[in-house]
Design an enzyme around this catalytic site. Structure first.
Site, PDB file in Angstrom:
ATOM      1  N   LYS A  13       0.838  -1.210   0.000  1.00  0.00           N
ATOM      2  CA  LYS A  13       0.000   0.000   0.000  1.00  0.00           C
ATOM      3  C   LYS A  13       0.868   1.253   0.000  1.00  0.00           C
ATOM      4  O   LYS A  13       0.670   2.155  -0.812  1.00  0.00           O
ATOM      5  CB  LYS A  13      -0.930   0.028   1.230  1.00  0.00           C
ATOM      6  CG  LYS A  13      -1.906  -1.131   1.284  1.00  0.00           C
ATOM      7  CD  LYS A  13      -2.824  -1.041   2.488  1.00  0.00           C
ATOM      8  CE  LYS A  13      -2.135  -1.150   3.833  1.00  0.00           C
ATOM      9  NZ  LYS A  13      -1.450  -2.444   4.092  1.00  0.00           N
ATOM     10  N   ARG A  88      -9.987   1.392   8.721  1.00  0.00           N
ATOM     11  CA  ARG A  88      -9.466   0.063   8.961  1.00  0.00           C
ATOM     12  C   ARG A  88     -10.473  -0.823   9.671  1.00  0.00           C
ATOM     13  O   ARG A  88     -10.172  -1.937  10.029  1.00  0.00           O
ATOM     14  CB  ARG A  88      -8.233   0.207   9.848  1.00  0.00           C
ATOM     15  CG  ARG A  88      -7.070  -0.608   9.375  1.00  0.00           C
ATOM     16  CD  ARG A  88      -5.946  -0.287  10.338  1.00  0.00           C
ATOM     17  NE  ARG A  88      -4.832  -1.119  10.112  1.00  0.00           N
ATOM     18  CZ  ARG A  88      -3.792  -0.758   9.361  1.00  0.00           C
ATOM     19  NH1 ARG A  88      -3.779   0.384   8.730  1.00  0.00           N
ATOM     20  NH2 ARG A  88      -2.788  -1.575   9.249  1.00  0.00           N
ATOM     21  N   ARG A 127      11.490  -6.041   4.611  1.00  0.00           N
ATOM     22  CA  ARG A 127      11.255  -4.589   4.540  1.00  0.00           C
ATOM     23  C   ARG A 127      12.193  -3.814   5.454  1.00  0.00           C
ATOM     24  O   ARG A 127      12.467  -4.225   6.583  1.00  0.00           O
ATOM     25  CB  ARG A 127       9.814  -4.265   4.950  1.00  0.00           C
ATOM     26  CG  ARG A 127       9.620  -2.742   5.125  1.00  0.00           C
ATOM     27  CD  ARG A 127       8.213  -2.307   5.209  1.00  0.00           C
ATOM     28  NE  ARG A 127       7.460  -3.025   6.218  1.00  0.00           N
ATOM     29  CZ  ARG A 127       6.137  -2.996   6.282  1.00  0.00           C
ATOM     30  NH1 ARG A 127       5.448  -2.301   5.403  1.00  0.00           N
ATOM     31  NH2 ARG A 127       5.511  -3.679   7.227  1.00  0.00           N
ATOM     32  N   ARG A 161      10.829  -2.281  11.116  1.00  0.00           N
ATOM     33  CA  ARG A 161       9.764  -1.787  11.992  1.00  0.00           C
ATOM     34  C   ARG A 161       9.554  -2.720  13.180  1.00  0.00           C
ATOM     35  O   ARG A 161       9.621  -3.935  13.044  1.00  0.00           O
ATOM     36  CB  ARG A 161       8.449  -1.670  11.194  1.00  0.00           C
ATOM     37  CG  ARG A 161       8.275  -0.304  10.573  1.00  0.00           C
ATOM     38  CD  ARG A 161       7.112  -0.211   9.607  1.00  0.00           C
ATOM     39  NE  ARG A 161       5.880  -0.857  10.024  1.00  0.00           N
ATOM     40  CZ  ARG A 161       4.769  -0.860   9.281  1.00  0.00           C
ATOM     41  NH1 ARG A 161       4.769  -0.238   8.101  1.00  0.00           N
ATOM     42  NH2 ARG A 161       3.687  -1.475   9.700  1.00  0.00           N
ATOM     43  N   ARG A 172      -1.277  -9.072  13.159  1.00  0.00           N
ATOM     44  CA  ARG A 172      -1.774  -8.020  12.248  1.00  0.00           C
ATOM     45  C   ARG A 172      -2.598  -8.627  11.120  1.00  0.00           C
ATOM     46  O   ARG A 172      -3.603  -8.065  10.693  1.00  0.00           O
ATOM     47  CB  ARG A 172      -0.593  -7.219  11.675  1.00  0.00           C
ATOM     48  CG  ARG A 172      -0.019  -6.227  12.680  1.00  0.00           C
ATOM     49  CD  ARG A 172       1.377  -5.769  12.312  1.00  0.00           C
ATOM     50  NE  ARG A 172       1.448  -5.118  11.027  1.00  0.00           N
ATOM     51  CZ  ARG A 172       2.557  -5.010  10.304  1.00  0.00           C
ATOM     52  NH1 ARG A 172       3.695  -5.521  10.758  1.00  0.00           N
ATOM     53  NH2 ARG A 172       2.541  -4.403   9.162  1.00  0.00           N
TER      54      ARG A 172
END
Ligand code: AP5
Ligand code: MG
Length: 220
Positions: A13, A88, A127, A161, A172
Site C-alpha cells: 500500500k 481500517r 522490509r 519496523r 496483524r
C-alpha cells in the site's frame, strides 16, 4: 480524487501510494506513518499508539479518527487524497462517510490490493524503512537501498519496523481478516471497490492501478 487503498499488511500500500499520489497530484495520507511520526517525536499520541501497534492491534477509533480528520482538513488535501491504512474497520468507514458528507464530498474509489499470504510474509520479512520518514520504504531483495542501511531519499538510517516481528505480523494479519476486510463489503454495497492483483513488479502494479482508476473516472 478521493481514494482509499486497502490490502493486508505488506501488500504494498505504502509503496504504491507514493507513485499513485504523485501521478494523481494528491497527498498520500497514511495513518500508520502519522502514528510512527508521533512515536519518533515522543508525543502523548505516539506513546499511546505504540502500545497498540507493537501488539499488532488497532489503535482506538476515537484517537485514530480525530488524527485522520485533522490531516484530511489540511489545505493540501482539499482537492483530494489517497488514504492508506484508514479506514481500517467499519466504524472508521462510517465516520469517514459522515465526515465527507458534511462537506458535500464523497469517495471515488476503493482500490483493493490482493496478494497471497506467503508473498506478504516475504515482503514484510525483508522490509526496511527510514527512521526520518517511514514512507521511505525499501526491501533487502526486492528494492535494496544503494548503500546498505542508508535511505536513498534522505540519507536516514534504515531499520526494521518494531511491528514486523513474526509474531506481531501474525496478529496483524488476523486483525486484517477480522476487522478490516469487512470494509470491502461495506464499500462494495456502494459500488466503489476495484480489486487488482498486487503481484509482480512495483511499476507493473502501479500501471494496473492507474488503468482501473482512469477507467473509473472515465466511466463517470
Ligand atoms: P500500517 O503502517 O498501515 O501497516 P499495515 O497496514 O500493516 O501495512 P504495511 O505498512 O505493513 O504494508 P504496506 O501495504 O504499506 O506495504 P509496503 O508498501 O511497506 O499500520 C501499522 C499499525 O498502525 C497497525 O497495525 C495499527 O496498530 C496502527 N494503525 C494504522 N492505521 C490505523 C487505523 N486506521 N486504525 C487503527 N490503527 C491503525 O511494502 C512491504 C514491503 O514489500 C516493502 O519492503 C516493499 O519494498 C516491498 N514491496 C512492495 N511492493 C512490492 C512488489 N510489487 N514486489 C516486491 N516487493 C514489494
Ligand atoms: Mg504501509
Amino acid at each position: 480524487m478521493r481514494i482509499v487503498l486497502v490490502g493486508p499488511p505488506g501488500a504494498g500500500k505504502g509503496t504504491q501510494a507514493a507513485f499513485l499520489a504523485e501521478n494523481l497530484s494528491i497527498p498520500h495520507i497514511s495513518t500508520g506513518d502519522l502514528f510512527r511520526a508521533n512515536i519518533s517525536r515522543q508525543t502523548e499520541l505516539g506513546k499511546l499508539a505504540k502500545s497498540y501497534m507493537d501488539a499488532g492491534n488497532l489503535v482506538p477509533d476515537e484517537v485514530t479518527i480525530a488524527m485522520a480528520k485533522d490531516r484530511m482538513e489540511q489545505p493540501d488535501a482539499q482537492g483530494g487524497f489517497l488514504l492508506d491504512g484508514f479506514p481500517r474497520n467499519v466504524q472508521q468507514a462510517v465516520a469517514l462517510d459522515e465526515m465527507l458528507k458534511a462537506e458535500g464530498m464523497k469517495l471515488d474509489a476503493i482500490l483493493d490490493l490482493e496478494v497471497p499470504e506467503d508473498e506478504v510474509v516475504k515482503r514484510i520479512a525483508g522490509r526496511r524503512v527510514c527512521r526520518n520518514d517511514s514512507a521511505h520504504v525499501f526491501h533487502v531483495s526486492y528494492k535494496p537501498a544503494k548503500q546498505d542501511g542508508v535511505c536513498d531519499i534522505c540519507g536516514g538510517e534504515l531499520y526494521q519496523r518494531d511491528d514486523d516481528s513474526e509474531e506481531t505480523v501474525r496478529k496483524r494479519l488476523e486483525v486484517y481478516h477480522t476487522q478490516t476486510e469487512p470494509i470491502i463489503d461495506y464499500y462494495k454495497a456502494q459500488g466503489l471497490v476495484v480489486t487488482i492483483s498486487a503481484l509482480g513488479k512495483v511499476d507493473e502494479v502501479t500501471a494496473r492501478a492507474m488503468q482501473v482508476l482512469d477507467q473509473r473516472t472515465g466511466d463517470k
